[in-house]
Design an enzyme around this catalytic site. Structure first.
Site, mmCIF file in Angstrom:
data_model
loop_
_atom_site.group_PDB
_atom_site.id
_atom_site.type_symbol
_atom_site.label_atom_id
_atom_site.label_comp_id
_atom_site.label_asym_id
_atom_site.label_seq_id
_atom_site.Cartn_x
_atom_site.Cartn_y
_atom_site.Cartn_z
ATOM 1 C CD GLU A 193 -2.935 -1.189 2.234
ATOM 2 O OE1 GLU A 193 -4.101 -1.445 1.969
ATOM 3 O OE2 GLU A 193 -2.521 -0.998 3.391
ATOM 4 C CB CYS B 63 6.879 -4.413 9.134
ATOM 5 S SG CYS B 63 8.153 -3.530 10.071
ATOM 6 C CB CYS C 280 5.693 -1.565 16.639
ATOM 7 S SG CYS C 280 7.399 -1.184 16.179
HETATM 8 N N1 SAH Z 1 9.032 1.252 10.431
HETATM 9 C C1 SAH Z 1 9.142 2.660 10.405
HETATM 10 C C2 SAH Z 1 8.178 3.356 9.463
HETATM 11 C C3 SAH Z 1 6.743 2.901 9.385
HETATM 12 S S1 SAH Z 1 5.485 3.425 10.421
HETATM 13 C C4 SAH Z 1 9.011 3.226 11.801
HETATM 14 O O1 SAH Z 1 8.723 2.487 12.726
HETATM 15 O O2 SAH Z 1 9.259 4.407 11.999
HETATM 16 C C5 SAH Z 1 5.333 5.137 10.466
HETATM 17 C C6 SAH Z 1 4.880 5.631 11.847
HETATM 18 O O3 SAH Z 1 3.533 5.211 12.161
HETATM 19 C C7 SAH Z 1 5.750 5.092 12.948
HETATM 20 O O4 SAH Z 1 6.109 6.102 13.826
HETATM 21 C C8 SAH Z 1 4.838 4.096 13.609
HETATM 22 O O5 SAH Z 1 5.211 3.841 14.917
HETATM 23 C C9 SAH Z 1 3.496 4.775 13.496
HETATM 24 N N2 SAH Z 1 2.373 3.869 13.775
HETATM 25 C C10 SAH Z 1 2.335 2.540 13.657
HETATM 26 N N3 SAH Z 1 1.137 2.061 14.039
HETATM 27 C C11 SAH Z 1 0.384 3.120 14.418
HETATM 28 C C12 SAH Z 1 -0.957 3.275 14.904
HETATM 29 N N4 SAH Z 1 -1.764 2.237 15.069
HETATM 30 N N5 SAH Z 1 -1.381 4.511 15.201
HETATM 31 C C13 SAH Z 1 -0.581 5.572 15.014
HETATM 32 N N6 SAH Z 1 0.672 5.492 14.537
HETATM 33 C C14 SAH Z 1 1.164 4.272 14.265
#
Ligand code: SAH
Length: 385
Positions: free
Chosen positions: A118, A138, A142
């Site tokens: 996406e 990924c 997280c």
């Molecule tokens: N892997 C990289 C980039 C992808 S995510 C990183 O971790 O930075 C981009 C941003 O969106 C990151 O800061 C991530 O933590 C955040 N993110 C992920 N899931 C989320 C959610 N459910 N709500 C808000 N932000 C989120």
């Protein structure tokens, strides 16, 4: 009996009959989308063409969105024939396109091997921004991120990363307009280092899109060795670090990688990072009710970031089924932001865009393709979709 002329050859069978060889000869096609300009120059030279044509071809592909050699009208017929027979150019196909009420558009793109990713277009932030993926899925897992539930399916190639930009710019009629790129789609860009950096090189090429690195923001969860490597790159994007918590105890619960590279190490690396003049490292902080949103967390965060050229981007959680957290109340978010601002930090609260089409941060997940075990588990538990 007349001899049949054939470039491959003829043979007489034992019975004296002439047999013509039909040999299917396949020339391996070079995927032009995966070549930076120096590599394309090499490939052209190896086929007897002048190197400078690489510039013209880059112009067609990246500036004009033309991938059919027959439409590259300033190339000789001979060169066009070579491009047709010996090169291909893989371009992601738009499988679905959804437009949010706020103008955000989510593109589901299908790659050559059928995998899907996406990419998101976010207009007027104030710039036009493309949020681009670097991996299918990924590996970082997280705790609050839907993409993390997919697990890593595979890395994207440089051509696939740039291909998202080509496709979106063309679909949105923005090829000749300025836009920004955030590597904040699916995946961890520093976990796919070489292809990501090669993609930035192709995007920056003067004869192609000529996208300056300052228009690109790379967001990472903090893969330390790769972050140190990034600090030495000639093409330096802006850096965003997904911090999410001020202490190892809290961050370890949210970001599994924190067990390997802790908060203090990440901050030390950021202090050493060669930040451009008038620029700052963005620290992303997903706000989770009752987990990392207390006034004490804000004060700890402010102390942690003192001495770092930083700005803090608070991202109120985009809640989703299967994500075991809640978004804090607006007063809690404002109070947190105020504590940081009162201590001299630059703070912004990220407006969530495209939530109605599940295009917001952490909501990118592709279903219906080969699933990793984690993804299958999440789906079986009814947590996704
Ligand atoms: N892997 C990289 C980039 C992808 S995510 C990183 O971790 O930075 C981009 C941003 O969106 C990151 O800061 C991530 O933590 C955040 N993110 C992920 N899931 C989320 C959610 N459910 N709500 C808000 N932000 C989120």
């Amino acid at each position: 009996m007349p001899r049949v002329r054939c470039p491959i050859g003829t043979l007489r069978s034992r019975a004296g009959k002439q047999v013509v060889f039909v040999v299917r000869h396949t020339v391996a096609e070079l995927n032009l989308a995966e070549l930076d300009r120096a590599q394309l120059e090499e490939a052209l030279a190896a086929r007897g063409h002048e190197r400078f044509h690489a510039r013209q071809i880059f112009g067609w592909v990246y500036r004009h969105g033309v991938v059919d050699p027959d439409q590259m009208t300033n190339l000789s017929r001979d060169l066009r024939a070579t491009l047709t027979s010996e090169f291909s150019i893989a371009t992601p196909a738009i499988a679905e396109r959804h437009r949010s009420t706020d103008g955000t558009e989510k593109f589901l793109l299908r790659l050559a091997d059928g995998q899907q990713i996406e990419s998101v277009f976010i207009p007027d932030t104030p710039a036009m921004t493309f949020c681009v993926s670097t991996q299918v899925g990924c590996a970082m897992a997280c705790a609050f991120c839907l993409t993390g539930k997919m697990g890593l399916v595979r890395n994207l190639t440089a051509g696939e990363i740039v291909g998202q930009v080509r496709v979106l710019a063309q679909a949105l009629d923005l090829l000749d307009k300025p836009f920004n790129i955030v590597l904040m789609g699916m995946g961890e860009p520093l976990h796919n280092y070489d292809e990501t950096m090669k993609a930035l090189k192709i995007l920056a090429d003067d004869h192609g899109l000529a996208l300056p690195p300052r228009r690109v923001t790379l967001s990472t969860v903090g893969l330390l060795p790769a972050l140190e490597r990034l600090a030495r790159e000639p093409l330096m994007p802006n850096l965003a670090v997904s911090l999410h918590a001020p202490t190892d105890a809290q961050r370890g619960q949210l970001v599994p990688l924190n067990k390997k590279y802790g908060v203090a190490e990440i901050i030390a690396a950021c202090k050493r990072f060669p930040v451009r003049k008038r620029s700052r490292i963005t620290f992303e902080y997903v706000m989770l009710a009752g987990v990392n949103d207390s006034p004490e967390d804000a004060r700890r965060l402010a102390r942690l970031l003192s001495g770092v050229k930083s700005k803090v981007n608070l991202i109120p959680l985009n809640a989703a089924a299967g994500i075991p957290f809640e978004r804090p109340s607006d007063p809690a978010i404002n109070q947190f932001a105020k504590i940081l601002a009162d201590r001299g930090l630059i703070v912004s609260v990220r407006k969530s865009r495209g939530r109605d089409i599940r295009a917001a941060c952490g909501q990118l997940i592709v279903e219906g393709q080969r699933r990793s075990p984690a993804q299958t588990l999440a789906i079986n538990l009814g947590q996704v979709g």
